[in-house]
Design a protein around this motif. Sequence first.
Motif, PDB file in Angstrom:
ATOM      1  N   VAL A   1       0.871  -1.176   0.000  1.00  0.00           N
ATOM      2  CA  VAL A   1       0.000   0.000   0.000  1.00  0.00           C
ATOM      3  C   VAL A   1       0.903   1.219   0.000  1.00  0.00           C
ATOM      4  O   VAL A   1       1.724   1.395   0.905  1.00  0.00           O
ATOM      5  CB  VAL A   1      -0.909   0.018   1.249  1.00  0.00           C
ATOM      6  CG1 VAL A   1      -1.826   1.238   1.213  1.00  0.00           C
ATOM      7  CG2 VAL A   1      -1.712  -1.270   1.359  1.00  0.00           C
ATOM      8  N   ILE A   2       0.757   2.064  -1.006  1.00  0.00           N
ATOM      9  CA  ILE A   2       1.665   3.191  -1.168  1.00  0.00           C
ATOM     10  C   ILE A   2       0.883   4.496  -1.037  1.00  0.00           C
ATOM     11  O   ILE A   2       0.023   4.813  -1.854  1.00  0.00           O
ATOM     12  CB  ILE A   2       2.384   3.113  -2.529  1.00  0.00           C
ATOM     13  CG1 ILE A   2       3.080   1.744  -2.649  1.00  0.00           C
ATOM     14  CG2 ILE A   2       3.400   4.238  -2.672  1.00  0.00           C
ATOM     15  CD1 ILE A   2       3.445   1.366  -4.043  1.00  0.00           C
TER      16      ILE A   2
ATOM     17  N   VAL B   1      -2.391   0.516  -4.505  1.00  0.00           N
ATOM     18  CA  VAL B   1      -2.194  -0.804  -3.917  1.00  0.00           C
ATOM     19  C   VAL B   1      -1.700  -1.750  -5.004  1.00  0.00           C
ATOM     20  O   VAL B   1      -2.160  -1.700  -6.143  1.00  0.00           O
ATOM     21  CB  VAL B   1      -3.469  -1.345  -3.241  1.00  0.00           C
ATOM     22  CG1 VAL B   1      -3.802  -0.518  -2.013  1.00  0.00           C
ATOM     23  CG2 VAL B   1      -4.646  -1.357  -4.185  1.00  0.00           C
ATOM     24  N   VAL B   2      -0.741  -2.602  -4.631  1.00  0.00           N
ATOM     25  CA  VAL B   2      -0.046  -3.444  -5.600  1.00  0.00           C
ATOM     26  C   VAL B   2       0.068  -4.863  -5.062  1.00  0.00           C
ATOM     27  O   VAL B   2       0.344  -5.062  -3.871  1.00  0.00           O
ATOM     28  CB  VAL B   2       1.385  -2.910  -5.861  1.00  0.00           C
ATOM     29  CG1 VAL B   2       2.101  -3.768  -6.883  1.00  0.00           C
ATOM     30  CG2 VAL B   2       1.346  -1.452  -6.301  1.00  0.00           C
TER      31      VAL B   2
ATOM     32  N   VAL C   1      -5.491   2.070  -8.170  1.00  0.00           N
ATOM     33  CA  VAL C   1      -5.394   3.404  -7.579  1.00  0.00           C
ATOM     34  C   VAL C   1      -6.815   3.817  -7.187  1.00  0.00           C
ATOM     35  O   VAL C   1      -7.726   3.784  -8.018  1.00  0.00           O
ATOM     36  CB  VAL C   1      -4.791   4.419  -8.570  1.00  0.00           C
ATOM     37  CG1 VAL C   1      -4.952   5.847  -8.051  1.00  0.00           C
ATOM     38  CG2 VAL C   1      -3.319   4.107  -8.809  1.00  0.00           C
ATOM     39  N   VAL C   2      -6.970   4.154  -5.922  1.00  0.00           N
ATOM     40  CA  VAL C   2      -8.293   4.557  -5.425  1.00  0.00           C
ATOM     41  C   VAL C   2      -8.216   5.996  -4.934  1.00  0.00           C
ATOM     42  O   VAL C   2      -7.482   6.315  -4.003  1.00  0.00           O
ATOM     43  CB  VAL C   2      -8.785   3.624  -4.302  1.00  0.00           C
ATOM     44  CG1 VAL C   2     -10.156   4.080  -3.803  1.00  0.00           C
ATOM     45  CG2 VAL C   2      -8.853   2.180  -4.797  1.00  0.00           C
ATOM     46  N   TYR C   3      -8.962   6.841  -5.590  1.00  0.00           N
ATOM     47  CA  TYR C   3      -9.032   8.267  -5.244  1.00  0.00           C
ATOM     48  C   TYR C   3     -10.176   8.489  -4.264  1.00  0.00           C
ATOM     49  O   TYR C   3     -11.318   8.097  -4.503  1.00  0.00           O
ATOM     50  CB  TYR C   3      -9.263   9.073  -6.522  1.00  0.00           C
ATOM     51  CG  TYR C   3      -9.599  10.535  -6.314  1.00  0.00           C
ATOM     52  CD1 TYR C   3      -8.608  11.445  -5.971  1.00  0.00           C
ATOM     53  CD2 TYR C   3     -10.901  10.995  -6.479  1.00  0.00           C
ATOM     54  CE1 TYR C   3      -8.909  12.789  -5.798  1.00  0.00           C
ATOM     55  CE2 TYR C   3     -11.205  12.329  -6.305  1.00  0.00           C
ATOM     56  CZ  TYR C   3     -10.214  13.233  -5.963  1.00  0.00           C
ATOM     57  OH  TYR C   3     -10.530  14.560  -5.780  1.00  0.00           O
ATOM     58  N   LYS C   4      -9.850   9.052  -3.091  1.00  0.00           N
ATOM     59  CA  LYS C   4     -10.836   9.424  -2.069  1.00  0.00           C
ATOM     60  C   LYS C   4     -11.805   8.273  -1.771  1.00  0.00           C
ATOM     61  O   LYS C   4     -13.025   8.399  -1.944  1.00  0.00           O
ATOM     62  CB  LYS C   4     -11.573  10.697  -2.469  1.00  0.00           C
ATOM     63  CG  LYS C   4     -10.648  11.889  -2.670  1.00  0.00           C
ATOM     64  CD  LYS C   4     -11.371  13.215  -2.804  1.00  0.00           C
ATOM     65  CE  LYS C   4     -11.781  13.768  -1.452  1.00  0.00           C
ATOM     66  NZ  LYS C   4     -12.216  15.172  -1.523  1.00  0.00           N
TER      67      LYS C   4
ATOM     68  N   LYS D   1     -13.070   7.439  -6.972  1.00  0.00           N
ATOM     69  CA  LYS D   1     -12.745   6.962  -8.320  1.00  0.00           C
ATOM     70  C   LYS D   1     -11.750   5.819  -8.202  1.00  0.00           C
ATOM     71  O   LYS D   1     -10.812   5.874  -7.406  1.00  0.00           O
ATOM     72  CB  LYS D   1     -12.153   8.100  -9.149  1.00  0.00           C
ATOM     73  CG  LYS D   1     -11.916   7.766 -10.611  1.00  0.00           C
ATOM     74  CD  LYS D   1     -11.220   8.912 -11.344  1.00  0.00           C
ATOM     75  CE  LYS D   1     -12.097  10.152 -11.414  1.00  0.00           C
ATOM     76  NZ  LYS D   1     -11.457  11.227 -12.234  1.00  0.00           N
ATOM     77  N   ILE D   2     -11.948   4.765  -8.993  1.00  0.00           N
ATOM     78  CA  ILE D   2     -11.070   3.594  -8.976  1.00  0.00           C
ATOM     79  C   ILE D   2     -10.473   3.389 -10.366  1.00  0.00           C
ATOM     80  O   ILE D   2     -11.191   3.391 -11.367  1.00  0.00           O
ATOM     81  CB  ILE D   2     -11.836   2.326  -8.559  1.00  0.00           C
ATOM     82  CG1 ILE D   2     -12.371   2.456  -7.127  1.00  0.00           C
ATOM     83  CG2 ILE D   2     -10.938   1.087  -8.681  1.00  0.00           C
ATOM     84  CD1 ILE D   2     -13.285   1.325  -6.703  1.00  0.00           C
ATOM     85  N   VAL D   3      -9.159   3.225 -10.411  1.00  0.00           N
ATOM     86  CA  VAL D   3      -8.461   2.915 -11.659  1.00  0.00           C
ATOM     87  C   VAL D   3      -7.700   1.605 -11.443  1.00  0.00           C
ATOM     88  O   VAL D   3      -6.922   1.487 -10.489  1.00  0.00           O
ATOM     89  CB  VAL D   3      -7.469   4.026 -12.057  1.00  0.00           C
ATOM     90  CG1 VAL D   3      -6.756   3.663 -13.354  1.00  0.00           C
ATOM     91  CG2 VAL D   3      -8.195   5.361 -12.198  1.00  0.00           C
TER      92      VAL D   3
END
Length: 253
Positions: free
Chosen positions: A162-163, A225-226, A190-193, A200-202
């Motif tokens: 988790v970065i 997250v990776v 990548v999860v924004y807010k 938003k989820i990418v």
Amino acid sequence: MKMIHFIGAGPGDPELITVKGRRLIDEADVIIYAGSLVNPKVLDGHNDSAVIYNSALMDLDEVSRIEIEAAKKGLSVARVHTGDPSIYGAIREQMDLLEKEGIEFDVIPGVSSFVATAAVLKKEYTLPDVSQTVILTRMEGRTPMPPKEKLIDLARHNSSMVIFLSVSFMDELCKTLIEGGYSPDTPVAVVYKATWPEQKIVEGTLSDMPQKVKESKIDKTALTVVGGFLGNKYSLSKLYDKHFTTEYRKGVE
């Protein structure tokens, strides 16, 4: 003299704050909240007479002065941080100053954005035969990383990672993780807010995430997250295996 409460406000959804944290905010005479990150709706139940400060506009000396003066006047103080204050919350320096003044304080844990991120992704960080370790870290920026905690070294573990505070460095981040040992096709999200209305989820891989993030225009307030936990291959746990004996249940022969 009243105690000062450091409160984790949760990741954004105002219902994701603990019952205790909610009560202490509602009862506080003075509220100092991290306005750049904390959802202001978390404060909605406060006393009409409460004095509210946005710490995004203040430095450490200003925050500490208000905390100390209020406590010495017998006023209750809620110091409200985003997520859980123990993770990149910069609370230790505040607590040390309070200890020097002989002022009591406590810490009310909150729901961190990293667990909120797993929740909105509907994923589990610790999957059998995939990863049993979660690393919380960040890219090096104005705050340097200790020598043994460089991202390229942490990547060698291939654990769930988790970065924080790093989405604006996505090109460098993905390149470093691949150099450190992750496969280019390792899944990334990548999860924004997380849990906010504007969430938003990418999703992608280490090889294509830099371009996807660029196209999404996400440049802050997001977690990366990776790891293989984002995939669908894993072993079933022993906890509910009918052949596995536990303290409470005898396994089937």
